[in-house]
Scaffold this motif. Structure first.
Motif, short mmCIF file in Angstrom:
data_model
loop_
_atom_site.label_atom_id
_atom_site.label_comp_id
_atom_site.label_asym_id
_atom_site.label_seq_id
_atom_site.Cartn_x
_atom_site.Cartn_y
_atom_site.Cartn_z
N ASP A 194 10.05 -16.53 -80.47
CA ASP A 194 9.96 -17.82 -81.19
C ASP A 194 9.59 -17.61 -82.67
O ASP A 194 10.12 -18.29 -83.56
CB ASP A 194 8.90 -18.71 -80.52
CG ASP A 194 9.41 -19.32 -79.23
OD1 ASP A 194 10.64 -19.22 -78.99
OD2 ASP A 194 8.59 -19.88 -78.49
N ILE A 195 8.68 -16.68 -82.90
CA ILE A 195 8.28 -16.41 -84.30
C ILE A 195 9.47 -15.89 -85.10
O ILE A 195 9.71 -16.31 -86.24
CB ILE A 195 7.10 -15.41 -84.32
CG1 ILE A 195 5.82 -16.08 -83.81
CG2 ILE A 195 6.88 -14.88 -85.74
CD1 ILE A 195 4.64 -15.15 -83.66
N ALA A 196 10.24 -15.02 -84.47
CA ALA A 196 11.41 -14.46 -85.16
C ALA A 196 12.43 -15.56 -85.46
O ALA A 196 13.00 -15.62 -86.57
CB ALA A 196 12.04 -13.37 -84.30
N THR A 197 12.62 -16.47 -84.49
CA THR A 197 13.54 -17.58 -84.70
C THR A 197 13.04 -18.47 -85.86
O THR A 197 13.81 -18.89 -86.74
CB THR A 197 13.65 -18.43 -83.43
OG1 THR A 197 13.97 -17.56 -82.34
CG2 THR A 197 14.71 -19.51 -83.56
N ILE A 247 13.06 -20.57 -91.43
CA ILE A 247 12.24 -20.77 -92.65
C ILE A 247 12.90 -20.08 -93.85
O ILE A 247 13.02 -20.65 -94.94
CB ILE A 247 10.81 -20.23 -92.43
CG1 ILE A 247 10.06 -21.10 -91.43
CG2 ILE A 247 10.05 -20.17 -93.75
CD1 ILE A 247 8.79 -20.47 -90.89
N ARG A 248 13.33 -18.86 -93.65
CA ARG A 248 13.88 -18.10 -94.77
C ARG A 248 15.23 -18.66 -95.21
O ARG A 248 15.68 -18.39 -96.33
CB ARG A 248 14.01 -16.62 -94.38
CG ARG A 248 12.64 -15.94 -94.45
CD ARG A 248 12.60 -14.60 -93.80
NE ARG A 248 11.23 -14.07 -93.79
CZ ARG A 248 10.79 -13.12 -93.01
NH1 ARG A 248 11.60 -12.58 -92.11
NH2 ARG A 248 9.54 -12.71 -93.07
N ALA A 249 15.83 -19.42 -94.32
CA ALA A 249 17.09 -20.06 -94.69
C ALA A 249 16.87 -21.34 -95.51
O ALA A 249 17.80 -21.93 -96.05
CB ALA A 249 17.90 -20.41 -93.44
N ALA A 270 7.11 -16.16 -96.23
CA ALA A 270 6.82 -16.63 -94.87
C ALA A 270 6.27 -15.43 -94.10
O ALA A 270 6.99 -14.46 -93.85
CB ALA A 270 8.08 -17.18 -94.22
N GLU A 271 5.03 -15.49 -93.78
CA GLU A 271 4.36 -14.32 -93.20
C GLU A 271 3.58 -14.75 -91.96
O GLU A 271 2.67 -15.57 -92.04
CB GLU A 271 3.39 -13.77 -94.25
CG GLU A 271 2.92 -12.35 -94.02
CD GLU A 271 4.02 -11.32 -94.21
OE1 GLU A 271 4.12 -10.41 -93.39
OE2 GLU A 271 4.81 -11.45 -95.19
N PRO A 272 3.97 -14.23 -90.80
CA PRO A 272 3.18 -14.56 -89.61
C PRO A 272 1.80 -13.90 -89.68
O PRO A 272 1.68 -12.80 -90.22
CB PRO A 272 4.00 -14.00 -88.45
CG PRO A 272 5.08 -13.17 -89.03
CD PRO A 272 5.11 -13.35 -90.50
N LEU A 273 0.82 -14.60 -89.20
CA LEU A 273 -0.54 -14.05 -89.22
C LEU A 273 -0.67 -13.00 -88.13
O LEU A 273 -0.20 -13.20 -87.01
CB LEU A 273 -1.57 -15.16 -89.00
CG LEU A 273 -2.16 -15.77 -90.27
CD1 LEU A 273 -1.08 -16.51 -91.05
CD2 LEU A 273 -3.31 -16.72 -89.93
#
Lengths: 482, 220
Positions: free
Chosen positions: A239-242, A247-249, A256-259
């Motif tokens: 889900d994070i990768a999706t 987001i990057r699109a 955009a950086e996951p914690l």
């Protein structure tokens, strides 16, 4: 028309009958009102001076050989030759004896001799010649040395106006007409400096509050967080990768950086304590973080100047990942803005109050200082100073006082702020690991170079206020003199 | 020089201090003004010095009607008149030299243009050794001479002196009178306000006697 009682003394003319004055010494001459009392009293100056000499003959000690003991001193000083020749010429013209060999000391006259020899003064015989041997009028500036007795060394006073070399040295720099370092002047300087310091401090307070509030709102306004609620049916990492792809699109997203687990654990640390992640002595993972229903977080930062459509992103994320949402901190931002506005208004109120008090004190202090110099102003007025000269003198003095006080106050404030900023930084460094975050959250006591320029307004306004006040006060005093 | 025509003066709504005063001070003349205390001597001197305006009547100063002069013209006119005050009115923060030269300073003359004149005048009044001292260390007589020097440094046409001998002993009073007489010989009109009869008896000059607000001329 008012009917007046005929015999009421209150309505009598001021003086209808000639009134004889009280008898005084000698015979008095009464002249009716409206007539010039002394018209034609003297026919000409020569008569006047002749009378003066006659009058002085009896009660006054005339010059005599040893009366003026000052010896000729000017034989060697500059201009003595010229003076002698002129004196000689004058003496010949008047037929009054010799004046050769008399220098400046002689020219200073017998009056000077009297003052010099005050304690040794003795009444000379009345048959001596009077000191004022010449009845002729002496025009100012005319060089005359006249003395019937050359031995006496006594001349005339008429050398005044003809400058000659003098051994006495006059001061090279004149003192200011309005005293600058009087006690009241120092007190007023101290008061105005103190008020300027407070005014500067108020300005700094306002600037710091504004900077902090702006920092809060801008820092929070350019960040957002994507939250993905955990679900046993879904793979969180997928889900994070999706979410990252979506987001990057999106336009305007800078970062955009996951914690990471550690960062998430640090966020939770204040509430559930430490030890939720870690390893035992055998390097076995003993973290309990995965066992907790903690949402995955992705921190977003926007490109400056880009207006990111967070609603569109939210819809896109929700359609791809159930349980995903975007938190744009609007709620916090709204609270912070309210608090920031209250602080700014308070700072403005304090500044306005301090400035008002400062102006009042400067006005009163300047007025008081000027009134303490009222005597000087009166004397200037009496010696023939024009109004412009007087106001210029006092204005210059108090403009300088206001400028000096304003600059002192502002510089003391700057020094105070620099010192305070240093202390606060030391405290932050000791108390917080993340110094930058602490500065954003609690603010910092530092001003940018252009903010320091605001403090220059303090001496400028102080000078203007002092100038206006002193001008008005000086006019008021001068008006009373007229 | 100065002409009063039916001049009256009152302060506020009070009684007239001076009434129907008429006289003329001629060039190079010498007058005493006398009268009992409160008779209006100082008020009359203030009128002559143009620091007050009469309630009524005409004051003509050097040929000009005082009531038509503006403030700067009055200041210019005042420069032709020297005044010696009873209380000297010296500036304590200025040296004697600076006090004496003050009238020239306010006229905008650079200091080097009048320095020698001031020094000579101070030597004439025997204050040459006190140029750099301040008034508070001077005796009454020295202050008086400083005040006189300040009054005459501008070479006035008229010198007004208010009780110039009020603070000095009789001997010094006599010397100050000689000083005024000498100035008069140099062409300055002198008006001395005093109630010192001894002083007036020492010198034969016409007296303007003030009595109950009116002025009378008496011969000594």
């Amino acid at each position: 028309m008012v009917n007046r009682p005929p015999n009421d003394p209150r309505y009598a003319p001021l003086q209808t009958q000639p009134k004889r004055p009280r008898p005084l010494d000698g015979e008095q001459i009464y002249v009716n009102e409206g007539q010039f009392l002394n018209q034609g009293h003297y026919e000409n100056a020569e008569q006047v001076h002749h009378q003066i000499d006659q009058d002085l003959n009896s009660p006054y000690p005339p010059s005599q050989p040893d009366y003026g003991a000052v010896q000729p001193q000017a034989a060697d000083h500059h201009g003595s030759g010229q003076r002698q020749s002129q004196a000689q010429g004058h003496g010949q013209a008047q037929g009054q004896g010799q004046a050769q060999g008399h220098g400046q000391a002689q020219g200073q006259g017998h009056l000077r001799q009297e003052f010099v020899q005050g304690s040794e003064y003795q009444q000379p015989p009345s048959d001596q010649n009077p000191p004022f041997a010449s009845p002729q009028a002496h025009a100012l500036g005319e060089q005359v040395i006249e003395d019937e007795n050359p031995k006496s060394g006594v001349g005339s006073i008429a050398t005044f106006g003809n400058s000659l070399a003098n051994k006495n040295r006059a001061p090279s720099k004149l003192s200011p007409i309005i005293p600058r370092d009087s006690i009241i002047g120092k007190s007023i300087l101290f008061i105005i400096v103190a008020m300027c310091f407070l005014a500067s401090l108020s300005i700094v307070f306002l600037l710091l509050v504004q900077s902090s509030v702006d920092g809060w709102t801008s820092d929070i306004g350019k960040q957002a967080t994507v939250q993905i609620l955990p679900s046993p049916e879904r793979d969180v990492d997928a889900d994070i990768a999706t979410a990252l792809k979506i987001i990057r699109a999106t336009n305007g997203i800078a970062l955009a950086e996951p914690l990471t687990k550690n960062e998430t654990a640090k966020l939770l640390e204040p509430w559930i304590g430490d030890g939720i992640i870690g390893q035992d002595a055998n390097n076995n993972d003993i973290s309990i973080l995965d066992e907790l229903p903690i949402p995955a977080l992705i921190a977003l930062e926007f490109i400056a100047g880009h207006n990111v459509d967070l609603n569109l992103l939210d819809v896109a994320l929700k359609s791809a990942i159930p349980g995903a949402s975007v938190d744009d901190h609007k709620k916090w931002l709204s609270h912070l803005s309210s608090i920031g506005n209250i602080l700014k208004i308070s700072a403005f109120a304090v500044l306005a109050l301090v400035i008002g008090i400062t102006i009042t004190i400067i006005v009163f202090a300047t007025d008081a200082a000027l009134n303490s110099n009222k005597t000087s102003i009166e004397i200037l007025f009496l010696v023939g100073a024009e109004e412009g000269f007087i106001t210029k003198e006092v204005r210059y003095h108090f403009l300088w006082l206001g400028l000096k006080a304003g600059v002192f106050g502002a510089f003391i404030c700057i020094a105070f702020i620099l010192l305070l900023g240093l202390v606060v930084n030391i405290i932050y460094a000791a108390q917080f690991d993340n110094l930058a975050a602490a500065r954003i959250l609690f603010g910092q006591v530092t001003l940018s170079p252009y903010q320091y320029l605001y403090l220059l307004l303090v001496p400028l306004f102080t000078t203007i206020i002092a100038g206006i006040t002193v001008h008005l006060s000086a006019r008021k005093i001068i008006n009373t003199l007229h | 020089m100065i002409r009063f025509e039916n001049v009256g003066l009152r302060y506020g709504i009070g009684p007239e201090i001076l009434r129907n005063v008429s006289f003329h001070i001629e060039p190079q003349s010498f007058y005493f003004i006398s009268g009992p205390s409160g008779a209006g001597k100082s008020s009359l001197l203030n009128l002559m010095f143009l620091s007050m305006r009469p309630t009524r009547g005409l004051v003509t100063c050097f040929g000009k009607d005082m009531s038509t002069l503006n403030r700067n013209e009055l200041a210019q006119m005042r420069r032709k008149i020297g005044v010696v005050f009873q209380d000297f009115r010296l500036l304590d923060h200025l040296t004697i030299y600076e006090n004496v030269s003050l009238p020239l300073r306010v006229r905008g003359f650079p200091e080097h243009t009048y320095r020698q004149d001031v020094i000579e005048l101070m030597q004439w009044v025997d204050l040459g050794d006190h140029m750099h001292v301040y008034p508070n260390v001077l005796s009454g007589g020295e202050k008086q001479r400083t005040a006189i020097a300040r009054a005459v440094i501008g070479q006035p046409d008229l010198l007004l002196a208010d009780e110039p001998t009020g603070n000095v002993d009789p001997e010094l009073a006599a010397r100050l009178l000689r000083l005024f007489v000498e100035l008069n010989k140099m062409g300055t009109s002198i008006v001395i306000a005093t109630h010192d009869h001894e002083l007036m008896n020492q010198f034969r000059a016409p007296r303007l006697m003030l009595d109950d607000g009116e002025v009378y001329l008496t011969e000594p």
